[in-house]
Design a protein around this motif. Structure first.
Motif, mmCIF file in Angstrom:
data_model
loop_
_atom_site.group_PDB
_atom_site.id
_atom_site.type_symbol
_atom_site.label_atom_id
_atom_site.label_comp_id
_atom_site.label_asym_id
_atom_site.label_seq_id
_atom_site.Cartn_x
_atom_site.Cartn_y
_atom_site.Cartn_z
ATOM 1 N N SER A 188 0.777 4.026 -2.900
ATOM 2 C CA SER A 188 0.662 5.542 -2.478
ATOM 3 C C SER A 188 1.659 6.317 -3.224
ATOM 4 N N GLU A 226 0.838 -1.209 -0.105
ATOM 5 C CA GLU A 226 0.157 -0.011 -0.070
ATOM 6 C C GLU A 226 0.874 1.278 -0.048
ATOM 7 N N ALA A 227 2.093 1.292 0.831
ATOM 8 C CA ALA A 227 2.836 2.334 0.786
ATOM 9 C C ALA A 227 3.372 2.606 -0.697
ATOM 10 N N GLN A 272 -0.163 12.701 1.389
ATOM 11 C CA GLN A 272 0.033 11.379 2.230
ATOM 12 C C GLN A 272 -1.375 11.549 3.307
ATOM 13 N N GLN A 318 -4.041 10.163 3.692
ATOM 14 C CA GLN A 318 -4.713 8.630 4.103
ATOM 15 C C GLN A 318 -3.461 7.828 4.409
ATOM 16 N N GLN A 319 -2.284 7.947 4.303
ATOM 17 C CA GLN A 319 -1.320 7.038 4.688
ATOM 18 C C GLN A 319 -0.518 7.349 5.931
ATOM 19 N N TRP A 320 -0.349 8.828 6.216
ATOM 20 C CA TRP A 320 -0.050 9.043 7.402
ATOM 21 C C TRP A 320 -0.825 9.392 8.453
ATOM 22 N N GLN A 321 -1.029 8.667 9.363
ATOM 23 C CA GLN A 321 -2.150 8.542 10.274
ATOM 24 C C GLN A 321 -1.618 9.489 11.546
#
Length: 500
Positions: A54, A50-51, A229, A231-234
């Motif tokens: 992205s 997924e990373a 980012q 969605q990817q960086w919480q």
């Protein structure tokens, strides 16, 4: 007699050169959206996490946005023809490398190079249009340019779906990149023959600004990273980069003003923002792209994840918007001379009306028939999009001196990339928040589209305010009146462009 005989041929060559510029612009913008439907294929065929997926998407957008402003200035200084051909060559080579990628890291690195090359190409197209054309011809050329911008963004999912369908889910993703190669090679050959060798400024007087590039690049990177980012960086720590970005961009502003006071050429001529047409046009463009790009984002997710459409079927469903955008942009290029900013107001209204129509359509016709139900609203929105992009670009750049056209185009398109990233972050948050709490449903799409509509309405408010101001001061909206100023500052360049 000789002039009369050769002029049609010269005019024909300018339009052929425009075709080269638009082809280069088309494939670079197509790659913004075409990879979205290929991500599952990358996961199966390459083992992309997924990373990695992205960064295949966001890395391209980041590199694209970072390259725009310095590349536009470089084209102004060293020649837009050379810059466009260089960017196109690197883009084509990077496309080959992406398609041949043997692992995820290879793919991401090549994708970053491809995005940077696209950022070199983009500002040269608008700069060359301003240099080769003037008056009504320039507006018509920007009409074609607007068609390319609108269609390339909307047709990406369809093109990607067709390639995945033709070459299979295991290796179909490679052809998403390989498809650029024959087009890029053909454009390079044609460009080398057709693009005019226009005069460039005396580089002894105007030097590049490496420290300005560093400040601007760092500022744009800090601004874009948390957006692309999102969605990817919480967590919320990523938003601390926003004040960092504001500080860096503020330092860039101070640095550029200091260079101007010392008589040195800046990376971005801050005097551009003293032009009302440029400032408001750039803001309208930023907000419009923040709403426009998100339409295809949430529609693609909804059609594939909720309605059960294949990637190809989802692309076909969005096709009416792309086709209508091309028609609207061609019409807008012809009418902008007559109606000016009023045409942008009509276009933005059409986009908002079309989005609201899609919201109603998916409520009234759930299930497999939803694609047909949203076709007419998408056509209305597409025509509105075409009537917005082309006229707004023409009006935004019309008072910009031709010698600054590349830098101005870079600034304008940097705003578009920032707007796109911000829009996807905002609308994506709304969409995914509803999905997380209530599961995939029509309501998630409707909330996403209503958010996009609200963003479009901000652009509409700006356009209406500008229109009212122009009506209070008649004559400020006419393109014909703007042409002498551009010629006055670089008339030789424009005349050379017409005779190249």
């Amino acid at each position: 007699m000789t002039t009369e005989m050769t002029r049609p041929a010269l005019d024909d060559r300018r339009w052929k050169a425009l075709g080269v510029c638009l082809t280069a612009g088309f494939i670079s913008l197509l790659d913004v959206s075409i990879v979205n439907v290929a991500l599952p294929s990358m996961e199966r065929g390459l083992g992309a996490s997924e990373a990695t997926q992205s960064w295949v998407v966001s890395g391209y957008a980041l590199a694209f946005g970072l390259a725009l402003a310095p590349a536009g200035r470089l084209g102004d200084l060293r020649g837009r023809r050379q810059a466009l051909l260089f960017g196109l060559a690197v883009f084509t080579a990077a496309s080959v490398a992406c398609g041949l990628a043997a692992g995820p890291t290879w793919l991401v690195v090549c994708r970053l190079i491809q995005g940077a090359a696209a950022g070199v190409v983009a500002p040269q197209t608008s700069g060359l249009i301003q240099q080769m054309f003037q008056g009504a011809e320039r507006a018509r050329a920007f009409g074609f340019h607007g068609s390319v911008v609108a269609v390339s963004t909307a047709v990406g999912p369809l093109a990607g779906g067709l390639l995945i369908h033709a070459f299979g889910t295991a290796d179909g993703w490679r052809w998403v990149f390989f498809v650029n190669v024959p087009i890029g090679v053909a454009a390079l050959v044609a460009g080398n023959r057709l693009l005019p060798r226009l005069p460039v400024p005396d580089v002894r007087r105007e030097k590049f600004d490496p420290f300005g590039v560093l400040l601007l690049g760092a500022g744009v990177l800090a601004l874009l990273l948390p957006l692309v980012q999102e969605q990817q960086w919480q967590g919320r720590a990523k938003w601390l980069l926003i004040p960092v970005a504001a500080t860096l961009l503020g330092a860039f502003w101070v640095w550029e003003r200091a260079r101007g006071r010392l008589g040195k050429a800046p990376l971005v001529d801050l005097g551009l923002f003293s032009l009302r047409s440029f400032t408001l046009g750039a803001l309208i463009s930023l907000m419009f792209f923040a709403g426009l790009t998100t339409i295809f984002f949430v529609l693609s997710l909804f059609l594939q994840n909720t309605a059960g459409y294949s990637a190809l079927a989802a692309g076909v469903t969005i096709l009416p918007f792309a086709a209508a955008s091309a028609v609207g942009a061609a019409i807008g290029g012809r009418l902008v001379m007559r109606y000016g900013r009023g045409l942008v107001v009509i276009g933005l209204s059409g986009v908002a009306l079309g989005l609201l129509g899609v919201v109603v359509a998916v409520q009234l016709v759930p299930g497999d028939g939803v694609g047909w139900a949203m076709a007419l609203p998408l056509v209305v929105g597409g025509i509105g999009s075409g009537l917005t992009v082309s006229p707004n670009t023409t009006l935004t750049l019309t008072l910009v001196p031709v010698r600054r056209a590349g830098a101005a185009g870079g600034v304008l398109q940097t705003g578009q990339r920032i707007g796109s990233a911000a829009g996807i972050a905002v609308v994506g948050s709304v969409y995914f928040a509803h999905v997380a709490n209530h599961g995939r449903s029509t309501t998630a799409l409707q909330l996403g589209l209503l958010t996009a509509t609200a963003i479009i309405l901000v652009a509409l408010v700006l356009a209406v305010a500008d229109l009212r101001q122009r009506r209070a001061h008649p004559g400020r909206d006419g393109l014909a009146a703007a042409v002498p100023r551009g010629l006055g500052e670089s008339g030789a360049g424009e005349k050379a462009g017409r005779g190249a």
